[in-house]
Motif scaffolding. Structure first.
Motif, PDB file in Angstrom:
ATOM      1  N   ARG A 107      57.333  24.991  87.419  1.00 11.79           N
ATOM      2  CA  ARG A 107      58.470  24.220  87.153  1.00 11.79           C
ATOM      3  C   ARG A 107      58.551  23.099  88.245  1.00 11.79           C
ATOM      4  NH1 ARG A 107      61.114  29.226  86.207  1.00 11.79           N
ATOM      5  NH2 ARG A 107      61.976  29.230  88.298  1.00 11.79           N
ATOM      6  N   VAL A 108      58.408  23.152  89.299  1.00  2.95           N
ATOM      7  CA  VAL A 108      58.347  21.955  90.389  1.00  2.95           C
ATOM      8  C   VAL A 108      57.503  20.736  89.970  1.00  2.95           C
ATOM      9  CG1 VAL A 108      57.742  21.331  92.641  1.00  2.95           C
ATOM     10  CG2 VAL A 108      59.010  23.294  92.333  1.00  2.95           C
ATOM     11  N   PHE A 109      56.055  21.283  89.487  1.00  3.31           N
ATOM     12  CA  PHE A 109      54.973  20.590  88.979  1.00  3.31           C
ATOM     13  C   PHE A 109      55.485  19.911  87.710  1.00  3.31           C
ATOM     14  CE2 PHE A 109      52.114  22.868  92.145  1.00  3.31           C
ATOM     15  CZ  PHE A 109      51.633  21.741  92.634  1.00  3.31           C
ATOM     16  N   ALA A 110      55.933  20.668  86.892  1.00  2.91           N
ATOM     17  CA  ALA A 110      56.287  20.160  85.331  1.00  2.91           C
ATOM     18  C   ALA A 110      57.609  19.004  85.640  1.00  2.91           C
ATOM     19  CB  ALA A 110      56.788  21.242  84.567  1.00  2.91           C
ATOM     20  N   LYS A 111      58.241  19.105  86.384  1.00  2.00           N
ATOM     21  CA  LYS A 111      59.379  18.210  86.774  1.00  2.00           C
ATOM     22  C   LYS A 111      58.940  16.897  87.105  1.00  2.00           C
ATOM     23  CE  LYS A 111      62.640  21.232  88.647  1.00  2.00           C
ATOM     24  NZ  LYS A 111      63.369  21.381  89.907  1.00  2.00           N
ATOM     25  N   SER A 112      57.561  16.962  87.496  1.00  2.00           N
ATOM     26  CA  SER A 112      57.149  15.620  88.129  1.00  2.00           C
ATOM     27  C   SER A 112      55.874  15.105  87.161  1.00  2.00           C
ATOM     28  CB  SER A 112      56.617  15.728  89.534  1.00  2.00           C
ATOM     29  OG  SER A 112      57.602  15.826  90.474  1.00  2.00           O
ATOM     30  N   ASP A 113      55.987  15.623  85.840  1.00  2.00           N
ATOM     31  CA  ASP A 113      55.091  15.398  84.814  1.00  2.00           C
ATOM     32  C   ASP A 113      53.630  15.691  84.828  1.00  2.00           C
ATOM     33  OD1 ASP A 113      56.981  14.052  83.191  1.00  2.00           O
ATOM     34  OD2 ASP A 113      56.896  12.227  83.975  1.00  2.00           O
ATOM     35  N   PHE A 114      53.458  16.882  85.594  1.00  2.00           N
ATOM     36  CA  PHE A 114      52.043  17.445  85.726  1.00  2.00           C
ATOM     37  C   PHE A 114      52.098  18.190  84.359  1.00  2.00           C
ATOM     38  CE2 PHE A 114      52.241  16.630  90.219  1.00  2.00           C
ATOM     39  CZ  PHE A 114      50.974  16.695  90.792  1.00  2.00           C
ATOM     40  N   ARG A 115      50.595  18.066  83.941  1.00  2.38           N
ATOM     41  CA  ARG A 115      50.400  18.660  82.646  1.00  2.38           C
ATOM     42  C   ARG A 115      49.153  19.662  82.794  1.00  2.38           C
ATOM     43  NH1 ARG A 115      54.664  17.181  80.912  1.00  2.38           N
ATOM     44  NH2 ARG A 115      55.078  15.079  80.346  1.00  2.38           N
ATOM     45  N   PRO A 116      49.342  20.813  81.819  1.00  2.00           N
ATOM     46  CA  PRO A 116      48.332  21.978  82.138  1.00  2.00           C
ATOM     47  C   PRO A 116      46.895  21.407  81.483  1.00  2.00           C
ATOM     48  CG  PRO A 116      50.049  22.759  80.698  1.00  2.00           C
ATOM     49  CD  PRO A 116      50.406  21.194  80.885  1.00  2.00           C
ATOM     50  N   ALA A 117      45.800  21.786  82.192  1.00  2.00           N
ATOM     51  CA  ALA A 117      44.624  21.521  81.871  1.00  2.00           C
ATOM     52  C   ALA A 117      43.835  22.720  82.049  1.00  2.00           C
ATOM     53  CB  ALA A 117      44.067  20.427  82.972  1.00  2.00           C
ATOM     54  N   ARG A 118      42.621  22.802  81.455  1.00  2.00           N
ATOM     55  CA  ARG A 118      41.865  24.013  81.341  1.00  2.00           C
ATOM     56  C   ARG A 118      41.307  24.537  82.862  1.00  2.00           C
ATOM     57  NH1 ARG A 118      36.754  25.679  81.250  1.00  2.00           N
ATOM     58  NH2 ARG A 118      35.366  24.134  81.225  1.00  2.00           N
ATOM     59  N   SER A 119      41.448  25.815  82.996  1.00  2.00           N
ATOM     60  CA  SER A 119      41.270  26.376  84.226  1.00  2.00           C
ATOM     61  C   SER A 119      40.097  27.214  84.056  1.00  2.00           C
ATOM     62  CB  SER A 119      42.499  27.416  84.627  1.00  2.00           C
ATOM     63  OG  SER A 119      42.245  27.837  85.725  1.00  2.00           O
ATOM     64  N   GLU A 120      39.168  27.349  85.210  1.00  2.00           N
ATOM     65  CA  GLU A 120      38.261  28.252  84.966  1.00  2.00           C
ATOM     66  C   GLU A 120      38.542  29.722  85.303  1.00  2.00           C
ATOM     67  OE1 GLU A 120      34.922  26.995  84.405  1.00  2.00           O
ATOM     68  OE2 GLU A 120      35.959  25.087  84.130  1.00  2.00           O
ATOM     69  N   ASP A 121      39.457  29.747  86.032  1.00  2.00           N
ATOM     70  CA  ASP A 121      40.134  31.006  86.470  1.00  2.00           C
ATOM     71  C   ASP A 121      41.289  31.653  85.560  1.00  2.00           C
ATOM     72  OD1 ASP A 121      41.266  33.216  87.726  1.00  2.00           O
ATOM     73  OD2 ASP A 121      41.185  32.646  89.650  1.00  2.00           O
ATOM     74  N   PRO A 122      41.240  32.675  84.869  1.00  2.00           N
ATOM     75  CA  PRO A 122      42.182  33.128  83.881  1.00  2.00           C
ATOM     76  C   PRO A 122      43.550  33.665  84.667  1.00  2.00           C
ATOM     77  CG  PRO A 122      40.543  34.734  83.967  1.00  2.00           C
ATOM     78  CD  PRO A 122      39.986  33.695  84.612  1.00  2.00           C
ATOM     79  N   ARG A 123      43.534  33.612  86.092  1.00  2.00           N
ATOM     80  CA  ARG A 123      44.767  33.983  86.569  1.00  2.00           C
ATOM     81  C   ARG A 123      45.483  32.701  87.059  1.00  2.00           C
ATOM     82  NH1 ARG A 123      43.556  36.261  92.006  1.00  2.00           N
ATOM     83  NH2 ARG A 123      41.955  34.392  92.031  1.00  2.00           N
TER      84      ARG A 123
END
Length: 178
Positions: free
Chosen positions: A148-164
């Motif tokens: 949530r902290v990152f989302a409030k600053s407009d960070f967007r999800p990207a592909r991750s190598e680690d499923p965790r």
């Protein structure tokens, strides 16, 4: 070292508690280790992705060897029992030209009060000044509060190598100033 090594700003948490956000200094090592001691195992696992309580000399050297060019680290200081103490920290490390990866940790008793958001805003400002074009962070998928902290600053999800983990990115060229 750049002028960022002297970085210091006064701020207030959501509840009005004064904090100082400043560059991590070599003389802060004992205070940093004391902050880790006041941070619970699940919080440390959220930061390091493994159960972590102690650090090797090599790890300690990495955390303290901040050049304020390729490795920028800030500490949040507040009064605890009448004396200044580190209550959180954030950093970014340049991984490629114009790109850096971020990480944060906040002492348990201070979580949920806005320290992570303050540190993030200051690091974004510094990254812009340093002409970083993209910031990234790897966050455990179940770490909803940091996401949530990152989302409030407009960070967007990207592909991750680690499923965790969830990889989050911020394009500083198109992001709004914090």
């Amino acid at each position: 070292m750049s002028q960022i090594a002297d970085y210091s700003a006064q701020a207030a948490l959501k509840d009005g508690t004064p904090v100082e956000i400043r560059a991590l200094r070599p003389s802060d090592e004992a205070d940093m280790l004391a902050a880790i001691e006041r941070t619970g195992p699940s919080s440390l696992q959220s930061r390091f992705f493994v159960m972590k309580r102690h650090f090797s000399e090599k790890e300690r050297a990495f955390f303290m060897d901040v050049d304020f060019s390729n490795h920028v680290a800030l500490a949040a200081w507040a009064l605890e029992q009448g004396r200044p103490a580190i209550v959180g920290g954030g950093r970014y490390v340049v991984t490629n030209p114009g790109e850096a990866e971020m990480a944060f940790v906040v002492v348990d008793a201070w979580q949920g009060r806005g320290i992570g958001s303050l540190l993030l805003r200051h690091l974004i400002d510094i990254a812009r000044e340093q002409e970083i074009r993209e910031l990234t962070a790897e966050v455990l998928a179940d770490n909803a509060s940091m996401r949530r902290v990152f989302a409030k600053s407009d960070f967007r999800p990207a592909r991750s190598e680690d499923p965790r983990t969830v990889r989050l990115t911020l394009d500083l060229g198109s992001a709004r100033p914090a």
